[in-house]
Design an enzyme around this catalytic site. Sequence first.
Site, short mmCIF file in Angstrom:
data_model
loop_
_atom_site.label_atom_id
_atom_site.label_comp_id
_atom_site.label_asym_id
_atom_site.label_seq_id
_atom_site.Cartn_x
_atom_site.Cartn_y
_atom_site.Cartn_z
N THR A 196 1.56 -4.23 4.33
CA THR A 196 1.36 -4.54 5.75
C THR A 196 0.80 -5.96 5.96
OG1 THR A 196 -0.90 -3.65 5.73
CG2 THR A 196 0.88 -2.13 6.37
N ASP A 197 0.13 -6.52 4.92
CA ASP A 197 -0.66 -7.73 5.17
C ASP A 197 0.17 -8.95 5.57
OD1 ASP A 197 -3.05 -6.47 4.86
OD2 ASP A 197 -3.38 -7.08 2.79
N SER B 83 1.30 -7.58 -0.88
CA SER B 83 1.98 -8.58 -0.06
C SER B 83 1.12 -9.78 0.29
CB SER B 83 2.57 -7.95 1.21
OG SER B 83 1.61 -7.79 2.21
N THR C 27 0.82 -1.21 0.00
CA THR C 27 0.00 0.00 0.00
C THR C 27 0.85 1.26 0.00
OG1 THR C 27 -1.88 -1.08 1.04
CG2 THR C 27 -1.69 1.27 1.41
#
Length: 318
Positions: free
Chosen positions: A105-106, A72, A23
């Site tokens: 971030t995932d 990710s 992101t």
Amino acid sequence: MPSISLAERSTPATVVILGTGGTIAGTSARPGDNVGYTAAQRSVQDLLAAVPALAAPGAPGIEAEQLAQLDSKDMDHATWLALAQRVQQLLARPEVSGVVITHGTDTLEETAWWLHSVLAAPKPVVLVAAMRPATALAADGPQNLLDAVTVAATPGVAGVLAVLAGQVFGATGLRKAHTYRTQAFTAGDGGPIAVLEEGQLRQFRAWPQGPGRALDRLPARPQDWPWVEIVSSHAGARGDGVRALLAAGVRGLVVASTGNGTVHRELEAALASAQAAGVPVWRATRCADGVLIGAAAGPAAALSPWQARVALMLSLLD
Ligand code: SIN
């Protein structure tokens, strides 16, 4: 613990930034849309251009490379291997003070655990991400990137770290804990190792050191790494999924257990059969906080199920 800032650094440093997507590099068609965007659109050079402080006098030298460009959620072992190998090469360069990795971030907590497990990192290896895309009205990426470079350029910092929302975390206990807020990460009971306040690093605990497993001990082709899956215990759990995985050739299983390591009896029976067939089963907890204690404690006691998958996979290669 001492407080140190980028401006106080006495030796020139080079920080290498490896872009992998996420992101932080995302864009939306409508400026200000924080959820309807596409991740991994902007280059790492574009991300740097949004942080003028990194080109100001006193800033470290910056090199940037685009190692990957993905959301990710689609992170894979081939990218992990390429990333670890590149970081290892860069850390060996004397003028490189640290490496920053822009990431989604995932799955950031998984990549952090992977790098922590395979790299000896006498210098900082800093994962950085953002919860809002680069086109947001108040994007969090530029400040996070500036903070990450500050950490990577600071003498004495070491280990695999994650920098988000002014906090510096190690890989242990790291979890994405919120779907939307910019302060999305937690590190369980241990909390952050340090915080960043206006470019000043305020440190609470020692920098982490991983086991430094040699990368050249891994099979060269990720498809040859042992297949480890995660199964979850829950109301109404069944053993059929485990039996299907065994039939398909799974080499190890992590069970995301309830509470302090408990497992539904149906699932537990299937897992016992897996163990009897020589497939190791590690217990982690599905609780967001805390570690497994007492009889339930094993090698994954302090790991999330997703980090435990990596640890079991690596242990099967020993
Ligand atoms: C991703 O993980 O690549 C998308 C989501 C994010 O970075 O927050």
